[in-house]
Design a protein around this motif. Structure first.
Motif, mmCIF file in Angstrom:
data_model
loop_
_atom_site.group_PDB
_atom_site.id
_atom_site.type_symbol
_atom_site.label_atom_id
_atom_site.label_comp_id
_atom_site.label_asym_id
_atom_site.label_seq_id
_atom_site.Cartn_x
_atom_site.Cartn_y
_atom_site.Cartn_z
ATOM 1 N N ASP A 109 17.438 8.503 1.507
ATOM 2 C CA ASP A 109 18.854 8.390 2.099
ATOM 3 C C ASP A 109 19.654 7.308 1.094
ATOM 4 O O ASP A 109 20.944 7.545 0.831
ATOM 5 N N GLY A 110 18.894 6.411 0.302
ATOM 6 C CA GLY A 110 19.608 5.459 -0.266
ATOM 7 C C GLY A 110 20.214 6.240 -1.585
ATOM 8 O O GLY A 110 21.198 6.311 -2.192
ATOM 9 N N PRO A 111 19.275 6.998 -2.529
ATOM 10 C CA PRO A 111 19.631 7.704 -3.658
ATOM 11 C C PRO A 111 20.605 8.814 -3.168
ATOM 12 O O PRO A 111 21.465 8.993 -4.063
ATOM 13 N N GLY B 130 7.852 9.137 -12.898
ATOM 14 C CA GLY B 130 8.820 10.250 -12.105
ATOM 15 C C GLY B 130 10.069 9.481 -11.349
ATOM 16 O O GLY B 130 10.759 10.002 -10.626
ATOM 17 N N LEU B 131 9.995 8.117 -11.551
ATOM 18 C CA LEU B 131 11.207 7.408 -10.915
ATOM 19 C C LEU B 131 12.535 7.703 -11.646
ATOM 20 O O LEU B 131 12.452 7.590 -12.851
ATOM 21 N N LEU B 132 13.510 8.017 -10.897
ATOM 22 C CA LEU B 132 14.928 8.488 -11.269
ATOM 23 C C LEU B 132 15.611 7.346 -11.499
ATOM 24 O O LEU B 132 16.334 7.118 -12.561
ATOM 25 N N LEU B 133 15.315 6.220 -10.736
ATOM 26 C CA LEU B 133 16.208 4.936 -10.788
ATOM 27 C C LEU B 133 15.327 3.833 -10.927
ATOM 28 O O LEU B 133 15.596 2.967 -9.941
ATOM 29 N N PRO B 134 14.484 3.351 -11.762
ATOM 30 C CA PRO B 134 13.794 2.328 -11.897
ATOM 31 C C PRO B 134 14.534 1.135 -11.887
ATOM 32 O O PRO B 134 15.523 0.990 -12.364
ATOM 33 N N PRO B 135 14.043 -0.176 -11.348
ATOM 34 C CA PRO B 135 14.828 -1.268 -11.096
ATOM 35 C C PRO B 135 15.195 -1.853 -12.477
ATOM 36 O O PRO B 135 16.337 -2.471 -12.801
ATOM 37 N N GLN C 116 0.972 -1.333 -0.121
ATOM 38 C CA GLN C 116 0.023 0.076 0.076
ATOM 39 C C GLN C 116 0.752 1.184 0.141
ATOM 40 O O GLN C 116 0.711 2.202 0.654
ATOM 41 N N LYS C 117 1.966 1.183 -0.819
ATOM 42 C CA LYS C 117 2.825 2.292 -0.903
ATOM 43 C C LYS C 117 2.557 2.894 -2.336
ATOM 44 O O LYS C 117 3.411 2.169 -3.331
ATOM 45 N N PRO C 118 1.994 3.665 -2.854
ATOM 46 C CA PRO C 118 1.881 4.226 -3.939
ATOM 47 C C PRO C 118 3.123 4.857 -4.396
ATOM 48 O O PRO C 118 3.828 5.676 -3.856
ATOM 49 N N VAL C 119 3.274 4.466 -5.813
ATOM 50 C CA VAL C 119 4.728 5.068 -6.210
ATOM 51 C C VAL C 119 4.535 5.691 -7.731
ATOM 52 O O VAL C 119 3.465 5.173 -8.398
ATOM 53 N N GLU C 120 5.132 6.874 -7.922
ATOM 54 C CA GLU C 120 4.979 7.363 -9.469
ATOM 55 C C GLU C 120 5.791 6.906 -10.306
ATOM 56 O O GLU C 120 7.055 7.529 -10.353
ATOM 57 N N ARG C 121 5.535 5.872 -11.029
ATOM 58 C CA ARG C 121 6.563 5.197 -11.904
ATOM 59 C C ARG C 121 7.066 6.364 -12.994
ATOM 60 O O ARG C 121 8.246 6.209 -13.501
ATOM 61 N N GLY D 162 18.610 -5.387 0.483
ATOM 62 C CA GLY D 162 17.340 -5.421 0.038
ATOM 63 C C GLY D 162 16.555 -4.090 0.148
ATOM 64 O O GLY D 162 15.804 -3.428 -0.522
ATOM 65 N N LEU D 163 16.622 -3.410 1.574
ATOM 66 C CA LEU D 163 15.822 -2.250 1.812
ATOM 67 C C LEU D 163 16.650 -1.004 1.165
ATOM 68 O O LEU D 163 15.949 0.028 0.860
ATOM 69 N N PHE D 164 17.763 -1.179 1.009
ATOM 70 C CA PHE D 164 18.628 0.171 0.199
ATOM 71 C C PHE D 164 17.879 -0.004 -1.306
ATOM 72 O O PHE D 164 17.657 1.135 -1.582
ATOM 73 N N MET D 165 17.918 -1.219 -2.003
ATOM 74 C CA MET D 165 17.492 -1.143 -3.306
ATOM 75 C C MET D 165 16.007 -0.800 -3.422
ATOM 76 O O MET D 165 15.774 0.047 -4.214
ATOM 77 N N ALA D 166 15.279 -1.001 -2.469
ATOM 78 C CA ALA D 166 13.927 -0.699 -2.418
ATOM 79 C C ALA D 166 13.676 1.005 -2.236
ATOM 80 O O ALA D 166 13.004 1.225 -2.901
ATOM 81 N N ASN D 167 14.661 1.346 -1.565
ATOM 82 C CA ASN D 167 14.585 2.876 -1.232
ATOM 83 C C ASN D 167 15.005 3.550 -2.599
ATOM 84 O O ASN D 167 14.468 4.424 -3.197
ATOM 85 N N VAL D 168 15.922 2.963 -3.118
ATOM 86 C CA VAL D 168 16.628 3.695 -4.475
ATOM 87 C C VAL D 168 15.646 3.723 -5.452
ATOM 88 O O VAL D 168 15.449 4.598 -6.115
ATOM 89 N N THR D 169 15.165 2.313 -5.862
ATOM 90 C CA THR D 169 14.280 2.104 -6.868
ATOM 91 C C THR D 169 13.025 2.695 -6.957
ATOM 92 O O THR D 169 11.954 2.690 -7.975
ATOM 93 N N THR D 170 12.532 3.212 -5.639
ATOM 94 C CA THR D 170 11.108 3.773 -5.483
ATOM 95 C C THR D 170 11.245 5.433 -5.485
ATOM 96 O O THR D 170 10.226 6.104 -5.147
ATOM 97 N N TYR D 171 12.408 5.983 -5.564
ATOM 98 C CA TYR D 171 12.716 7.264 -5.334
ATOM 99 C C TYR D 171 11.884 8.135 -6.530
ATOM 100 O O TYR D 171 12.290 7.761 -7.805
ATOM 101 N N THR D 172 11.105 8.854 -6.368
ATOM 102 C CA THR D 172 10.656 9.671 -7.386
ATOM 103 C C THR D 172 10.479 11.205 -7.136
ATOM 104 O O THR D 172 10.441 11.694 -6.049
#
Length: 580
Positions: A549-551, A369-374, A362-367, A530-540
């Protein structure tokens, strides 16, 4: 009783206090209490006297809890019977929890919908929020839970009770498709028509179902009143609502977004919101309550829009319950047909991180606007033997030779829910491999400092830079003492003045083109990596994110490896210009 008039609210309060102050584990006291409540409902009808109802329900719930315990401890049929009689009284007087329980009184326990899910629903304040709608403490309640967790069936149960409580009022329910609204229509009809499985007619004995009318084509059900607007109308958001109905009691909506394709299209979401405002919410009459249930796909979806519209309003409540807690535990361990951590983690393994975050967390993310999509990030394995059978992803294997350099940067934890983010980068030419990270929001700073020191000692980087803003200088000083004599480099504290969002943005292309991250199969979702990558890939860039913090640490790394000395170029006039 002095001058208190028998049969008055004060008289009933005094007598009820006297009874419940006695031993309520004695059956006769339970019976006396119930009989008095039933008489009170005659003298002071609860549907008209709110103060009397409030007091009566409080006493009834207290008594039925004791009766339930006595029935469980003694096996007494008398206590069990009176427990259900209390619930019936409460169910007839607008108590959501009691109504949901009593509806399935005659069903085999393992086949019940509500009772096995009750503890979870209560724990997350779902039932309390529905009760607050009934008690006029809320005007809007929006609920987001993972698929399969019972939200649509709960809506059917709740709507069936609302219609029984207010048969002459009218309610409107919508969804993204006519198939879903038809399912809701069928669900309500099943509850009110099936006297074997459900006790709806027992809760509402004064409603003559022989006078009920239903229209399968129009998906409407009407109970008592013969009017233009029906007790229940079910209509998709794309169906014609104009003139079809009004709603003066409840407006409900179930999954107005049809799925990921619509969620990815900002224009379609804007069009959907226009329909919600102009076609759906315009059907409300004064005092109508709203109940929305949906998967959170986007900050631009209807629930996201409502959150923005009613931000800070105490009469609007938004509850989003993720499949998994922060420590990886399931939020939906129902006693029957529950969902385990393994179930949700299997789902996570089979889909990309963003879809899982939306659909299950339930974490909405704007794809857009993703800077670092997986799917844009480069991935690597340590050895060819690590590559899973059937892996079709593009990847490289980390070189076996000594790296040209090993780098470390640390975006230090400040306070609260911030993460400390420290990626390690092995440089081979213009390629930077990230084999290890610290990504931790622990507030036990001694443990966090040791963890940070350990990763530096383990990889022994040639260059180390720590952000020194706020508490960063203290952290760098503490870590330096822990690594002295064990690590070849000294920590360089660096105060950063650049705007964080801008820094991440301008370095995103370099990160995508030059940084290599572990393949998804090489780390666990709840590990630091894993937490780091989730934070990086969902940054919008299109929405406010709780943590960057990750990006931010990757942007620091990008600047560091490109300009280790940290100097800036300044344009000046050539002193020899014009002397030739």
């Amino acid at each position: 009783m002095g001058k208190i008039t028998e049969g008055s609210l004060e008289w009933y309060r005094a007598v009820l206090n006297q009874i419940i102050s006695s031993d309520m584990t004695i059956y006769q006291n339970q019976k006396d209490c119930l009989d008095l409540l039933l008489n009170m409902n005659i003298d002071l009808p609860f549907n008209k006297n709110q103060e009397a109802r409030k007091m009566a329900m409080k006493v009834s719930q207290y008594s039925h809890n004791i009766a339930e315990k006595c029935a469980a401890l003694t096996g007494s049929g008398d206590f069990d019977d009176i427990y259900w009689q209390y619930l019936l009284l409460e169910a007839q007087n607008y108590q959501v929890d009691s109504g949901l329980l009593y509806l399935e009184k005659n069903r085999i326990p393992k086949e019940r919908f509500y009772e096995p899910r009750r503890n979870v629903f209560m724990q997350h304040n779902i039932i309390g929020s529905l009760q607050d709608l009934m008690d006029d403490k809320l005007d809007i309640f929006a609920l987001s839970v993972p698929p399969g967790c019972g939200k649509s069936t709960l809506e059917d149960f709740f709507l069936s009770l609302v219609g029984g409580w207010f048969p002459n009022d009218f309610n409107l329910s919508s969804a993204h498709s006519s198939i879903l609204t038809r399912s809701l229509y069928d669900g309500v009809l099943e509850i009110i028509n099936d006297p074997v499985e459900y006790t709806w007619s027992e809760i509402f004995p004064n409603i003559d179902l022989s006078k009920k009318t239903s229209n399968a084509k129009e998906t409407t059900v009407n109970l008592e009143r013969n009017g233009r607007f029906k007790t229940w109308t079910f209509r998709s958001i794309d169906g014609s609502l104009t003139g079809a109905t009004r709603c003066n009691r409840f407006l409900t909506a179930d999954d107005l977004v049809s799925g990921i394709e619509e969620a990815l299209n900002k224009n379609r979401l804007d069009t959907l919101w226009t329909k919600v405002v102009n076609d759906l919410r315009s059907r409300r009459l004064d005092g109508c309550k709203e109940f929305y249930i949906a998967t959170r796909w986007s900050v631009h979806d209807p629930i996201g829009k409502l959150q923005q519209l009613y931000e800070g309003n105490p009469r609007a409540r938004f509850i989003a319950i993720p499949a998994l807690t922060d420590d990886g535990k399931s939020n939906f361990l129902f006693t029957v047909n529950g969902f385990s951590e393994k179930y949700f983690n299997d789902a996570k393994e089979s889909m990309d991180e963003i879809s899982f975050n939306c659909l299950y967390q339930q974490k909405p993310v704007e794809r857009e606007g993703l800077l670092l999509p997986p799917d844009k990030l480069k991935r690597f394995f340590f050895d060819r033997e690590d590559v899973p059978d059937g892996c079709t992803d593009e990847y490289v294997v980390m070189p076996k030779r000594e790296p040209d350099a090993i780098w470390a940067v640390c975006d230090t934890k400040d306070k609260g829910t911030d993460f400390e983010s420290l990626p390690i980068a092995y440089q081979y030419g213009d390629k930077f491999f990230i084999p290890d990270v610290v990504f931790d929001d622990s507030t036990d700073y001694d443990i966090l400092d040791k963890k940070t020191a350990d990763i530096l000692i383990k990889h022994n980087p040639h260059m180390i830079r720590f952000e020194s803003n706020n508490v960063g200088g203290r952290v760098a000083h503490n870590i330096q003492k822990l690594i002295d004599g064990k690590c070849r480099a000294k920590i360089e504290p660096r105060f950063t003045q650049s705007n964080k969002e801008t820094k991440i943005l301008v370095n995103s292309n370099y990160i995508i083109n030059n940084f290599y991250f572990l393949h998804q199969s090489q780390y666990k979702p709840k590990s630091d990596y894993g937490l780091f990558m989730a934070n990086v890939t969902t940054y919008t860039t299109r929405a406010k994110v709780p943590h960057d913090d990750g990006p931010d640490s990757l942007a620091m790394m990008s600047e560091y490896v490109q300009n280790p000395l940290g100097g800036t170029a300044t344009a000046t006039q050539n002193p020899l210009w014009g002397r030739r």
